[in-house]
Scaffold this active site. Structure first.
Site, mmCIF file in Angstrom:
data_model
loop_
_atom_site.group_PDB
_atom_site.id
_atom_site.type_symbol
_atom_site.label_atom_id
_atom_site.label_comp_id
_atom_site.label_asym_id
_atom_site.label_seq_id
_atom_site.Cartn_x
_atom_site.Cartn_y
_atom_site.Cartn_z
ATOM 1 N N LYS A 1 0.939 -1.219 0.009
ATOM 2 C CA LYS A 1 0.169 0.082 -0.012
ATOM 3 C C LYS A 1 0.854 1.128 0.069
ATOM 4 C CE LYS A 1 -2.081 -1.088 3.960
ATOM 5 N NZ LYS A 1 -1.567 -2.330 4.232
ATOM 6 N N ARG B 1 -10.285 0.574 8.078
ATOM 7 C CA ARG B 1 -9.631 -1.016 8.578
ATOM 8 C C ARG B 1 -10.775 -1.638 9.151
ATOM 9 N NH1 ARG B 1 -4.012 0.278 8.531
ATOM 10 N NH2 ARG B 1 -2.969 -1.835 8.989
ATOM 11 N N ARG C 1 11.722 -5.922 5.833
ATOM 12 C CA ARG C 1 11.793 -4.224 5.308
ATOM 13 C C ARG C 1 12.607 -3.495 6.199
ATOM 14 N NH1 ARG C 1 5.744 -1.901 5.392
ATOM 15 N NH2 ARG C 1 5.776 -2.935 7.610
ATOM 16 N N ARG D 1 10.690 -1.278 11.400
ATOM 17 C CA ARG D 1 9.645 -0.740 12.179
ATOM 18 C C ARG D 1 9.422 -1.767 13.470
ATOM 19 N NH1 ARG D 1 4.707 0.250 8.124
ATOM 20 N NH2 ARG D 1 3.648 -0.915 9.744
ATOM 21 N N ARG E 1 -0.947 -8.789 13.231
ATOM 22 C CA ARG E 1 -1.429 -8.181 12.269
ATOM 23 C C ARG E 1 -2.160 -8.561 11.146
ATOM 24 N NH1 ARG E 1 3.999 -5.056 10.932
ATOM 25 N NH2 ARG E 1 2.888 -3.982 9.170
HETATM 26 P P1 AP5 Z 1 4.790 -1.571 1.927
HETATM 27 O O1 AP5 Z 1 4.352 -0.621 0.889
HETATM 28 O O2 AP5 Z 1 5.438 -1.007 3.081
HETATM 29 O O3 AP5 Z 1 3.394 -2.432 2.500
HETATM 30 P P2 AP5 Z 1 2.028 -1.923 3.179
HETATM 31 O O4 AP5 Z 1 1.059 -2.505 2.654
HETATM 32 O O5 AP5 Z 1 2.240 -0.409 3.358
HETATM 33 O O6 AP5 Z 1 2.305 -2.648 4.538
HETATM 34 P P3 AP5 Z 1 2.415 -2.044 6.169
HETATM 35 O O7 AP5 Z 1 3.141 -3.058 6.963
HETATM 36 O O8 AP5 Z 1 2.622 -0.362 6.108
HETATM 37 O O9 AP5 Z 1 0.672 -2.144 6.308
HETATM 38 P P4 AP5 Z 1 -0.029 -2.333 7.544
HETATM 39 O O10 AP5 Z 1 -1.243 -1.977 7.117
HETATM 40 O O11 AP5 Z 1 0.420 -3.338 8.500
HETATM 41 O O12 AP5 Z 1 0.873 -0.992 8.383
HETATM 42 P P5 AP5 Z 1 0.253 0.556 8.810
HETATM 43 O O13 AP5 Z 1 1.270 1.345 8.758
HETATM 44 O O14 AP5 Z 1 -0.954 0.991 7.865
HETATM 45 O O15 AP5 Z 1 5.777 -2.861 1.484
HETATM 46 C C1 AP5 Z 1 5.968 -4.059 2.132
HETATM 47 C C2 AP5 Z 1 7.595 -4.465 2.006
HETATM 48 O O16 AP5 Z 1 7.354 -5.292 0.643
HETATM 49 C C3 AP5 Z 1 8.615 -3.129 1.634
HETATM 50 O O17 AP5 Z 1 9.721 -3.756 2.090
HETATM 51 C C4 AP5 Z 1 8.450 -3.280 0.110
HETATM 52 O O18 AP5 Z 1 9.695 -2.400 -0.475
HETATM 53 C C5 AP5 Z 1 8.281 -4.555 -0.238
HETATM 54 N N1 AP5 Z 1 7.269 -4.796 -1.623
HETATM 55 C C6 AP5 Z 1 6.456 -3.812 -1.998
HETATM 56 N N2 AP5 Z 1 5.983 -4.255 -3.027
HETATM 57 C C7 AP5 Z 1 6.385 -4.931 -3.618
HETATM 58 C C8 AP5 Z 1 6.666 -5.937 -4.641
HETATM 59 N N3 AP5 Z 1 5.863 -5.509 -5.723
HETATM 60 N N4 AP5 Z 1 7.410 -6.928 -4.937
HETATM 61 C C9 AP5 Z 1 8.263 -7.187 -3.797
HETATM 62 N N5 AP5 Z 1 8.264 -6.501 -2.748
HETATM 63 C C10 AP5 Z 1 7.369 -5.437 -2.444
HETATM 64 O O19 AP5 Z 1 -0.635 0.092 10.167
HETATM 65 C C11 AP5 Z 1 0.334 -0.073 11.255
HETATM 66 C C12 AP5 Z 1 -0.440 -0.326 12.635
HETATM 67 O O20 AP5 Z 1 -1.207 1.044 12.803
HETATM 68 C C13 AP5 Z 1 -1.906 -1.161 12.600
HETATM 69 O O21 AP5 Z 1 -1.328 -2.497 12.788
HETATM 70 C C14 AP5 Z 1 -2.611 -0.570 13.612
HETATM 71 O O22 AP5 Z 1 -2.191 -0.789 14.914
HETATM 72 C C15 AP5 Z 1 -2.611 0.884 13.394
HETATM 73 N N6 AP5 Z 1 -3.543 1.568 12.434
HETATM 74 C C16 AP5 Z 1 -3.292 2.062 11.078
HETATM 75 N N7 AP5 Z 1 -4.356 2.503 10.366
HETATM 76 C C17 AP5 Z 1 -5.379 2.005 11.588
HETATM 77 C C18 AP5 Z 1 -6.668 2.172 11.547
HETATM 78 N N8 AP5 Z 1 -7.448 2.575 10.315
HETATM 79 N N9 AP5 Z 1 -7.544 1.799 12.589
HETATM 80 C C19 AP5 Z 1 -6.902 1.371 13.696
HETATM 81 N N10 AP5 Z 1 -5.575 1.130 13.706
HETATM 82 C C20 AP5 Z 1 -4.824 1.474 12.700
HETATM 83 MG MG MG Z 2 2.387 0.986 4.867
#
Ligand code: AP5
Ligand code: MG
Length: 209
Positions: A13, A88, A122, A152, A163
Site C-alpha cells: 500500500k 480498517r 523491510r 519498524r 497484524r
Molecule cells: P509496503 O508498501 O510497506 O506495504 P504496506 O501495505 O504499506 O504494509 P504495512 O506494513 O505498512 O501495512 P500495515 O497495514 O500493517 O501498516 P500501517 O502502517 O498501515 O511494502 C512492504 C514491503 O514489501 C517493503 O519492504 C516493500 O519494499 C516490499 N514490496 C512492496 N511491493 C513489492 C513488490 N511488488 N514486490 C516485492 N516487494 C515489494 O499500520 C500499522 C498499525 O497502525 C496497525 O497495525 C494498527 O495498529 C495501526 N493503524 C493504522 N491504521 C489504522 C486504522 N485505520 N484503525 C486502527 N488502527 C490503525
Molecule cells: Mg504501509
C-alpha cells in the site's frame, strides 16, 4: 478522485501510494504514518496508539476516525487523496461514508505466504522510503537521502502474525463492502516488481479517471 488503498500488511500500500501520489497528484494519507509520527513526538495519541500497534491490534475507532475526519478538512485534502490504512473495519467504513466521498477502493491482493518475508525484511528511512534487505547488499543507509535505515517496531514475526489475523478478521470484509458499492478494483500485487504492479494499477486507473 478519492481512493482507498486496501490490502494486508506488506501488500504494498505504502509503496504504491508514493508512486501514485506523484503521478496522479493525489495526497497520500497513511493512518499508520500519522500514529508513528505521534509516537515519535511523544503525544498522548502516540502513547495510546503504541500499545495497540505493538500488539498488532487496531487503535480504537473513536481516536482513528477523529484523526481522519479532521485531516480531510485540511486545504491540501480538497483536491483528491489516497487513504492508506483507513478504513480498517466495517465501523470505520461506515463513519467514512458520513464525512467523505469514496470514489474507488484499490485492493492490492497478495498471497499471504509472501507477506511475512516482505515485512520482516523491510527496512525503512525516516524520509518515507522503504527497502527490502535482499536488495540492500549490506547497505544500511537510504539511497534517496542518506538517512540511517531501521526496522519498524511492529515488523517482527510475532506482531506480524497478530497484524495478519487482525487484517483477515476485521479488514478483509471491506472487500465485499466496496464490491457491493461497485467501487472495488482489485490488482494482483504478489507477482512482479513494485514498478510492474504500479504499471498494472495505472492501466486500470486511467480507464476510470
Ligand atoms: P509496503 O508498501 O510497506 O506495504 P504496506 O501495505 O504499506 O504494509 P504495512 O506494513 O505498512 O501495512 P500495515 O497495514 O500493517 O501498516 P500501517 O502502517 O498501515 O511494502 C512492504 C514491503 O514489501 C517493503 O519492504 C516493500 O519494499 C516490499 N514490496 C512492496 N511491493 C513489492 C513488490 N511488488 N514486490 C516485492 N516487494 C515489494 O499500520 C500499522 C498499525 O497502525 C496497525 O497495525 C494498527 O495498529 C495501526 N493503524 C493504522 N491504521 C489504522 C486504522 N485505520 N484503525 C486502527 N488502527 C490503525
Ligand atoms: Mg504501509
Amino acid at each position: 478522485m478519492n481512493i482507498i488503498l486496501l490490502g494486508a500488511p506488506g501488500a504494498g500500500k505504502g509503496t504504491q501510494a508514493s508512486m501514485l501520489a506523484e503521478k496522479y497528484n493525489l495526497l497520500h494519507i497513511s493512518t499508520g504514518d500519522i500514529f508513528r509520527a505521534n509516537i515519535k513526538g511523544g503525544t498522548e495519541i502516540g502513547k495510546l496508539a503504541k500499545s495497540y500497534m505493538d500488539a498488532g491490534l487496531l487503535v480504537p475507532d473513536s481516536v482513528t476516525c477523529d484523526i481522519v475526519k479532521d485531516r480531510l478538512t485540511w486545504e491540501d485534502a480538497q483536491h483528491g487523496y489516497m487513504l492508506d490504512g483507513f478504513p480498517r473495519n466495517l465501523y470505520q467504513a461506515g463513519e467514512l461514508d458520513k464525512f467523505a466521498t469514496v470514489d474507488l477502493c484499490l485492493n492490492i491482493d497478495v498471497d499471504v505466504n509472501l507477506l511475512m518475508d516482505r515485512i520482516c525484511g523491510r527496512r525503512v528511512c525516516a524520509c518515507g522510503e522503504s527497502y527490502h534487505v535482499s536488495t540492500l547488499n549490506g547497505k544500511t543507509t537510504c539511497a534517496k537521502c542518506g538517512g540511517e535505515l531501521y526496522r519498524r517496531a511492529d515488523d517482527n514475526p510475532e506482531t506480524v502474525k497478530a497484524r495478519l489475523n487482525t487484517y483477515f478478521e476485521q479488514t478483509a470484509p471491506l472487500i465485499d463492502y466496496y464490491k457491493k458499492q461497485g467501487k472495488l478494483l482489485t490488482v494482483r500485487g504478489g507477482k512482479g516488481s513494485p514498478n510492474e504492479v504500479f504499471a498494472q494499477i495505472c492501466v486500470e486507473l486511467d480507464k476510470r479517471i
